[in-house]
Motif scaffolding. Structure first.
Motif, PDB file in Angstrom:
ATOM      1  N   SER A  24     -51.350  62.653  30.933  1.00  6.62           N
ATOM      2  CA  SER A  24     -50.980  63.895  31.619  1.00  6.62           C
ATOM      3  C   SER A  24     -52.192  64.456  32.373  1.00  6.62           C
ATOM      4  N   PHE A  25     -51.923  65.242  33.371  1.00  8.42           N
ATOM      5  CA  PHE A  25     -52.969  65.887  34.162  1.00  8.42           C
ATOM      6  C   PHE A  25     -53.849  66.744  33.260  1.00  8.42           C
ATOM      7  N   GLU A  26     -53.220  67.490  32.346  1.00  6.01           N
ATOM      8  CA  GLU A  26     -53.978  68.388  31.467  1.00  6.01           C
ATOM      9  C   GLU A  26     -54.948  67.611  30.584  1.00  6.01           C
ATOM     10  N   PHE A  27     -54.519  66.504  30.023  1.00 10.55           N
ATOM     11  CA  PHE A  27     -55.385  65.680  29.172  1.00 10.55           C
ATOM     12  C   PHE A  27     -56.571  65.162  29.979  1.00 10.55           C
ATOM     13  N   VAL A  28     -56.297  64.640  31.160  1.00 11.73           N
ATOM     14  CA  VAL A  28     -57.366  64.109  32.020  1.00 11.73           C
ATOM     15  C   VAL A  28     -58.328  65.232  32.407  1.00 11.73           C
ATOM     16  N   PHE A  29     -57.783  66.401  32.741  1.00 11.95           N
ATOM     17  CA  PHE A  29     -58.614  67.540  33.117  1.00 11.95           C
ATOM     18  C   PHE A  29     -59.562  67.919  31.977  1.00 11.95           C
ATOM     19  N   ILE A  30     -59.025  68.035  30.783  1.00 11.02           N
ATOM     20  CA  ILE A  30     -59.850  68.438  29.637  1.00 11.02           C
ATOM     21  C   ILE A  30     -60.899  67.383  29.317  1.00 11.02           C
ATOM     22  N   LEU A  31     -60.561  66.107  29.415  1.00 10.37           N
ATOM     23  CA  LEU A  31     -61.558  65.055  29.182  1.00 10.37           C
ATOM     24  C   LEU A  31     -62.685  65.111  30.210  1.00 10.37           C
ATOM     25  N   HIS A  32     -62.346  65.309  31.478  1.00  5.18           N
ATOM     26  CA  HIS A  32     -63.387  65.427  32.506  1.00  5.18           C
ATOM     27  C   HIS A  32     -64.272  66.644  32.247  1.00  5.18           C
ATOM     28  N   LEU A  33     -63.659  67.755  31.896  1.00  4.48           N
ATOM     29  CA  LEU A  33     -64.422  68.969  31.603  1.00  4.48           C
ATOM     30  C   LEU A  33     -65.349  68.751  30.410  1.00  4.48           C
ATOM     31  N   MET A  34     -64.848  68.131  29.361  1.00 10.13           N
ATOM     32  CA  MET A  34     -65.677  67.853  28.183  1.00 10.13           C
ATOM     33  C   MET A  34     -66.836  66.933  28.544  1.00 10.13           C
ATOM     34  N   ARG A  35     -66.562  65.914  29.349  1.00 12.19           N
ATOM     35  CA  ARG A  35     -67.627  64.996  29.764  1.00 12.19           C
ATOM     36  C   ARG A  35     -68.720  65.739  30.530  1.00 12.19           C
ATOM     37  N   ASP A  36     -68.306  66.608  31.453  1.00  7.03           N
ATOM     38  CA  ASP A  36     -69.281  67.349  32.249  1.00  7.03           C
ATOM     39  C   ASP A  36     -70.096  68.318  31.389  1.00  7.03           C
ATOM     40  N   ILE A  37     -69.424  69.055  30.528  1.00  9.32           N
ATOM     41  CA  ILE A  37     -70.125  70.021  29.670  1.00  9.32           C
ATOM     42  C   ILE A  37     -71.048  69.288  28.697  1.00  9.32           C
ATOM     43  N   MET A  38     -70.566  68.195  28.114  1.00  8.04           N
ATOM     44  CA  MET A  38     -71.410  67.432  27.197  1.00  8.04           C
ATOM     45  C   MET A  38     -72.611  66.838  27.929  1.00  8.04           C
ATOM     46  N   GLY A  39     -72.424  66.435  29.163  1.00 16.59           N
ATOM     47  CA  GLY A  39     -73.556  65.933  29.941  1.00 16.59           C
ATOM     48  C   GLY A  39     -74.597  67.012  30.165  1.00 16.59           C
ATOM     49  N   THR A  40     -74.143  68.247  30.318  1.00 13.51           N
ATOM     50  CA  THR A  40     -75.045  69.370  30.525  1.00 13.51           C
ATOM     51  C   THR A  40     -75.793  69.720  29.247  1.00 13.51           C
ATOM     52  N   THR A  41     -75.101  69.655  28.121  1.00 11.87           N
ATOM     53  CA  THR A  41     -75.716  70.077  26.850  1.00 11.87           C
ATOM     54  C   THR A  41     -76.292  68.914  26.058  1.00 11.87           C
ATOM     55  N   ASN A  42     -76.122  67.691  26.519  1.00 14.85           N
ATOM     56  CA  ASN A  42     -76.569  66.525  25.765  1.00 14.85           C
ATOM     57  C   ASN A  42     -78.083  66.506  25.577  1.00 14.85           C
ATOM     58  N   ASP A  43     -78.852  66.923  26.581  1.00 13.00           N
ATOM     59  CA  ASP A  43     -80.314  66.892  26.466  1.00 13.00           C
ATOM     60  C   ASP A  43     -80.798  67.722  25.288  1.00 13.00           C
ATOM     61  N   ILE A  44     -80.185  68.881  25.101  1.00 13.91           N
ATOM     62  CA  ILE A  44     -80.610  69.740  23.995  1.00 13.91           C
ATOM     63  C   ILE A  44     -80.275  69.096  22.652  1.00 13.91           C
ATOM     64  N   CYS A  45     -79.157  68.410  22.576  1.00 11.07           N
ATOM     65  CA  CYS A  45     -78.789  67.707  21.340  1.00 11.07           C
ATOM     66  C   CYS A  45     -79.787  66.587  21.055  1.00 11.07           C
ATOM     67  N   GLN A  46     -80.137  65.830  22.085  1.00 17.79           N
ATOM     68  CA  GLN A  46     -81.092  64.738  21.929  1.00 17.79           C
ATOM     69  C   GLN A  46     -82.461  65.264  21.499  1.00 17.79           C
ATOM     70  N   ALA A  47     -82.919  66.331  22.142  1.00 13.66           N
ATOM     71  CA  ALA A  47     -84.249  66.874  21.843  1.00 13.66           C
ATOM     72  C   ALA A  47     -84.309  67.424  20.427  1.00 13.66           C
ATOM     73  N   SER A  48     -83.224  68.010  19.953  1.00 16.66           N
ATOM     74  CA  SER A  48     -83.244  68.591  18.617  1.00 16.66           C
ATOM     75  C   SER A  48     -83.334  67.515  17.539  1.00 16.66           C
ATOM     76  N   GLN A  49     -83.072  66.267  17.893  1.00 15.47           N
ATOM     77  CA  GLN A  49     -83.137  65.178  16.928  1.00 15.47           C
ATOM     78  C   GLN A  49     -84.560  64.613  16.796  1.00 15.47           C
ATOM     79  N   HIS A  50     -85.423  64.926  17.744  1.00  8.87           N
ATOM     80  CA  HIS A  50     -86.791  64.418  17.712  1.00  8.87           C
ATOM     81  C   HIS A  50     -87.700  65.420  17.010  1.00  8.87           C
ATOM     82  N   LYS A  51     -88.268  64.993  15.908  1.00 11.28           N
ATOM     83  CA  LYS A  51     -89.135  65.892  15.155  1.00 11.28           C
ATOM     84  C   LYS A  51     -90.431  66.170  15.898  1.00 11.28           C
ATOM     85  N   SER A  52     -90.820  65.280  16.779  1.00 13.02           N
ATOM     86  CA  SER A  52     -92.073  65.466  17.498  1.00 13.02           C
ATOM     87  C   SER A  52     -91.924  66.438  18.673  1.00 13.02           C
ATOM     88  N   GLN A  53     -90.700  66.825  18.968  1.00 15.47           N
ATOM     89  CA  GLN A  53     -90.466  67.746  20.088  1.00 15.47           C
ATOM     90  C   GLN A  53     -91.158  69.071  19.788  1.00 15.47           C
TER      91      GLN A  53
END
Length: 184
Positions: free
Chosen positions: A24-53
């Motif tokens: 459905s259009f709605e499912f595809v829309f939400i998946l694209h939105l999640m991908r974009d938002i996760m791409g934006t917030t992914n760096d912070i998730c990655q950095a929080s996993q590094h103890k040397s940060q």
């Protein structure tokens, strides 16, 4: 007999229902939105996993992420919608008429109080709400005063002969967070 209960097999109608939902259009829309938002917030998730940060870089990353999500909220509605429509066209998924009246659920449109368009539903009820909830989550987890305290705290680090020692930061730390503990 197995001790674990086995899930019931999906019948043809169940499989068709699931297929209709995920195509459905709605499912595809939400998946694209999640991908974009996760791409934006992914760096912070990655950095929080590094103890040397170091703290300064982590706090800078939080501020940058908040700014990116805000910019995404302000500027990316049309590109997101265009990407979803292109994807749907490529995979033969029905593209909704954004100017048509939105009806929620399976009920009849005459029972719906608000007369809103499909575009309004996707833009306000999904896109904006998800962006705002991401910003709220960042604000809740990284309050400004806590971020400031963490940014200033390396000024007290004794490692490397106080190489991070900055008198301006110590004064700011004392004035801002411990005003009753220090005299002029």
């Amino acid at each position: 007999m197995s001790s674990m209960m086995e899930p019931p097999l999906l019948n043809r109608a169940d499989a068709d229902g699931v297929y209709n939902k995920i195509t459905s259009f709605e499912f595809v829309f939400i998946l694209h939105l999640m991908r974009d938002i996760m791409g934006t917030t992914n760096d912070i998730c990655q950095a929080s996993q590094h103890k040397s940060q170091d703290i300064f870089n982590a706090m800078h990353l939080v501020s940058t992420t908040k700014a990116l999500v805000q910019k995404y909220r302000e500027d990316e509605w049309i590109p997101l919608l265009e990407n979803v429509q292109l994807f749907c066209g490529k995979y033969d998924i029905d593209i909704l008429d954004m100017s048509a009246r939105y009806t929620s659920g399976r009920g009849r449109a005459c029972h719906q109080r608000d007369h809103i368009t499909i575009e309004h539903h996707f833009r306000v009820d999904i896109f904006t709400i998800i962006c705002d909830s991401q910003l709220q989550e960042l604000d809740n987890r990284f309050k400004e005063d806590v971020m400031e305290l963490l940014i200033l705290s390396p000024a007290l680090d004794p490692r490397d002969d106080y190489s991070s020692f900055k008198i301006e930061d110590i004064i700011k730390l004392a004035n801002q967070f411990y005003p009753n503990d220090f005299t002029e």
